[in-house]
Write an enzyme that holds these catalytic residues in place. Sequence first.
Site, PDB file in Angstrom:
ATOM      1  N   ASN A 115     -10.089  -0.251   0.184  1.00 22.98           N
ATOM      2  CA  ASN A 115      -8.625  -0.147   0.140  1.00 22.98           C
ATOM      3  C   ASN A 115      -8.116  -0.752  -1.174  1.00 22.98           C
ATOM      4  O   ASN A 115      -8.206  -1.960  -1.363  1.00 22.98           O
ATOM      5  CB  ASN A 115      -8.064  -0.900   1.351  1.00 22.98           C
ATOM      6  CG  ASN A 115      -6.544  -0.880   1.431  1.00 22.98           C
ATOM      7  OD1 ASN A 115      -5.877  -0.556   0.458  1.00 22.98           O
ATOM      8  ND2 ASN A 115      -6.011  -1.243   2.574  1.00 22.98           N
ATOM      9  N   CYS A 149       0.817  -1.221   0.000  1.00 25.43           N
ATOM     10  CA  CYS A 149       0.000   0.000   0.000  1.00 25.43           C
ATOM     11  C   CYS A 149       0.849   1.268   0.000  1.00 25.43           C
ATOM     12  O   CYS A 149       0.328   2.366  -0.207  1.00 25.43           O
ATOM     13  CB  CYS A 149      -0.928   0.001   1.210  1.00 25.43           C
ATOM     14  SG  CYS A 149      -1.957  -1.469   1.286  1.00 25.43           S
ATOM     15  N   HIS A 179      -3.148   7.113   2.074  1.00 24.85           N
ATOM     16  CA  HIS A 179      -3.593   5.792   1.634  1.00 24.85           C
ATOM     17  C   HIS A 179      -4.941   5.515   2.287  1.00 24.85           C
ATOM     18  O   HIS A 179      -5.135   5.758   3.478  1.00 24.85           O
ATOM     19  CB  HIS A 179      -2.558   4.744   2.027  1.00 24.85           C
ATOM     20  CG  HIS A 179      -3.072   3.348   1.897  1.00 24.85           C
ATOM     21  ND1 HIS A 179      -3.676   2.894   0.750  1.00 24.85           N
ATOM     22  CD2 HIS A 179      -3.101   2.313   2.781  1.00 24.85           C
ATOM     23  CE1 HIS A 179      -4.047   1.637   0.934  1.00 24.85           C
ATOM     24  NE2 HIS A 179      -3.719   1.260   2.151  1.00 24.85           N
TER      25      HIS A 179
HETATM   26  O1  UT7 Z   1      -3.346  -1.033   3.877  1.00 27.02           O
HETATM   27  C1  UT7 Z   1      -3.321  -1.602   5.150  1.00 27.02           C
HETATM   28  C2  UT7 Z   1      -4.366  -2.678   5.169  1.00 27.02           C
HETATM   29  N1  UT7 Z   1      -4.848  -3.065   6.431  1.00 27.02           N
HETATM   30  C3  UT7 Z   1      -5.453  -2.237   7.307  1.00 27.02           C
HETATM   31  O2  UT7 Z   1      -5.537  -1.050   7.141  1.00 27.02           O
HETATM   32  C4  UT7 Z   1      -6.068  -2.877   8.520  1.00 27.02           C
HETATM   33  C5  UT7 Z   1      -5.913  -2.034   9.753  1.00 27.02           C
HETATM   34  N2  UT7 Z   1      -6.842  -2.493  10.788  1.00 27.02           N
HETATM   35  C6  UT7 Z   1      -8.137  -2.115  10.788  1.00 27.02           C
HETATM   36  O3  UT7 Z   1      -8.567  -1.326   9.956  1.00 27.02           O
HETATM   37  C7  UT7 Z   1      -9.013  -2.646  11.898  1.00 27.02           C
HETATM   38  O4  UT7 Z   1      -8.222  -3.302  12.844  1.00 27.02           O
HETATM   39  C8  UT7 Z   1     -10.101  -3.623  11.343  1.00 27.02           C
HETATM   40  C9  UT7 Z   1     -11.138  -2.827  10.548  1.00 27.02           C
HETATM   41  C10 UT7 Z   1      -9.499  -4.701  10.471  1.00 27.02           C
HETATM   42  C11 UT7 Z   1     -10.835  -4.288  12.504  1.00 27.02           C
HETATM   43  O5  UT7 Z   1     -11.433  -3.327  13.343  1.00 27.02           O
HETATM   44  P1  UT7 Z   1     -11.266  -3.448  14.923  1.00 27.02           P
HETATM   45  O6  UT7 Z   1     -12.064  -2.358  15.533  1.00 27.02           O
HETATM   46  O7  UT7 Z   1      -9.796  -3.499  15.220  1.00 27.02           O
HETATM   47  O8  UT7 Z   1     -11.992  -4.808  15.239  1.00 27.02           O
HETATM   48  P2  UT7 Z   1     -11.370  -6.115  15.907  1.00 27.02           P
HETATM   49  O9  UT7 Z   1     -10.404  -6.779  14.989  1.00 27.02           O
HETATM   50  O10 UT7 Z   1     -10.901  -5.738  17.279  1.00 27.02           O
HETATM   51  O11 UT7 Z   1     -12.649  -7.028  16.016  1.00 27.02           O
HETATM   52  C12 UT7 Z   1     -13.770  -6.654  16.801  1.00 27.02           C
HETATM   53  C13 UT7 Z   1     -14.854  -7.678  16.576  1.00 27.02           C
HETATM   54  C14 UT7 Z   1     -14.390  -9.128  16.680  1.00 27.02           C
HETATM   55  O12 UT7 Z   1     -15.405  -9.854  17.319  1.00 27.02           O
HETATM   56  P3  UT7 Z   1     -15.238 -10.297  18.864  1.00 27.02           P
HETATM   57  O13 UT7 Z   1     -14.000 -11.138  18.905  1.00 27.02           O
HETATM   58  O14 UT7 Z   1     -15.116  -9.007  19.621  1.00 27.02           O
HETATM   59  O15 UT7 Z   1     -16.514 -11.040  19.120  1.00 27.02           O
HETATM   60  C15 UT7 Z   1     -14.305  -9.564  15.246  1.00 27.02           C
HETATM   61  O16 UT7 Z   1     -14.508 -10.960  15.079  1.00 27.02           O
HETATM   62  O17 UT7 Z   1     -15.411  -7.529  15.273  1.00 27.02           O
HETATM   63  C16 UT7 Z   1     -15.425  -8.798  14.615  1.00 27.02           C
HETATM   64  N3  UT7 Z   1     -15.265  -8.603  13.197  1.00 27.02           N
HETATM   65  C17 UT7 Z   1     -16.313  -8.432  12.362  1.00 27.02           C
HETATM   66  N4  UT7 Z   1     -17.645  -8.436  12.564  1.00 27.02           N
HETATM   67  C18 UT7 Z   1     -18.450  -8.231  11.512  1.00 27.02           C
HETATM   68  C19 UT7 Z   1     -14.106  -8.514  12.487  1.00 27.02           C
HETATM   69  N5  UT7 Z   1     -14.397  -8.307  11.190  1.00 27.02           N
HETATM   70  C20 UT7 Z   1     -15.745  -8.260  11.088  1.00 27.02           C
HETATM   71  C21 UT7 Z   1     -16.648  -8.052  10.022  1.00 27.02           C
HETATM   72  N6  UT7 Z   1     -17.972  -8.041  10.271  1.00 27.02           N
HETATM   73  N7  UT7 Z   1     -16.206  -7.844   8.761  1.00 27.02           N
END
Ligand code: UT7
Length: 312
Positions: free
Chosen positions: A269, A97, A239
């Site tokens: 993204n 990215c 980005h």
């Molecule tokens: O170019 C670089 C590319 N990558 C990135 O930019 C990723 C950077 N990271 C992020 O943007 C965030 O960490 C995410 C958007 C990927 C995740 O957001 P978060 O607020 O950090 O959520 P989390 O990973 O802490 O997950 C919270 C909950 C989890 O459930 P539990 O364990 O609390 O029950 C996940 O299983 O949200 C759940 N979850 C979802 N639920 C519905 C994770 N993905 C999803 C989804 N839909 N797509």
Amino acid sequence: MSNDELAQIVDTSDEWIYSHTGIRYRHIADQGVAASDLAVEAARAALQGAGVEAGQIDLILLATSTPDYPGLPATACIVQDRLEAVNAAAMDLVAACTGFVYGLQTARAFIESGSADTVLLIGSEVYSQIINWKDRNSCVLFGDGAGAAVIAAGQTAAGSRIIDGALYSRGQGAEALARLTGGSRNPLAADQPTTPGCYLSMDGRRVYNFAVAAIVETIQTLLQRNGLSFDDIDWVVPHQANVRIIDAAARRAGFDPARFYTNIAEYANTSAASIPIALDEMSRNGAIARGQTVITVGFGSGLTYGGNLIVW
Ligand code: UT7
């Protein structure tokens, strides 16, 4: 593809995706469309906009982490052939990215050293072919797209130029965002043509924390070493990974978030393509004017990050 359409194939919802990322849609390439196909379209538009013939290009830099083929040949060579850019060297640049940011600084170095007069820089990605559509943690985030720029020696009447660039790498985070199978470390087994490691895997929290710090450090470095304050910057073009990342970085550094351009709601993204797509959109919708000062900032797999200070 809308969030609602995505929710039909994986356990997610429009509410979760939008509130956690700011994404509403992503564009998905048709089956059979590869990175070079999107790259050629973007390159032709950029050449036409710049009034440059393919034969004038000295170097094609193609930033992609979704090449047509793994490793070889370079996708840039396929683009070179399709454009009939007969005088151009061609190479791929793998900084995920951060690819467009790395590419702009590479183009600048080639031009300032006198090694090239005209560089065609393209960011092109077809992430829909490398993400695991069963993994809701990652598949909701990405989209396909391409953008391109022609960078040439000299200055325009408006003073358009690349002033500075800052590039960084933090390889200790190499596995935080990776495709772990299919290379020389974990080769594909003949009897096991697809394994989960073939797809993108991501430690979302780790990348999130890294990204916020990377944006702040990059902007502050470019400002400080060029004697500028944030008030001198008309636009930051980050980005487009997650609006929460962008907002958190702006808040942490005390930068006005309104000066960070975002279009992630429509495209998600698109990795190396996100910054040139945003710049092109800003140019077309009149958000950006010639002579304005812009900082681009990218971050991603590697881990890599960095930015460019440019006059548009
Ligand atoms: O170019 C670089 C590319 N990558 C990135 O930019 C990723 C950077 N990271 C992020 O943007 C965030 O960490 C995410 C958007 C990927 C995740 O957001 P978060 O607020 O950090 O959520 P989390 O990973 O802490 O997950 C919270 C909950 C989890 O459930 P539990 O364990 O609390 O029950 C996940 O299983 O949200 C759940 N979850 C979802 N639920 C519905 C994770 N993905 C999803 C989804 N839909 N797509």
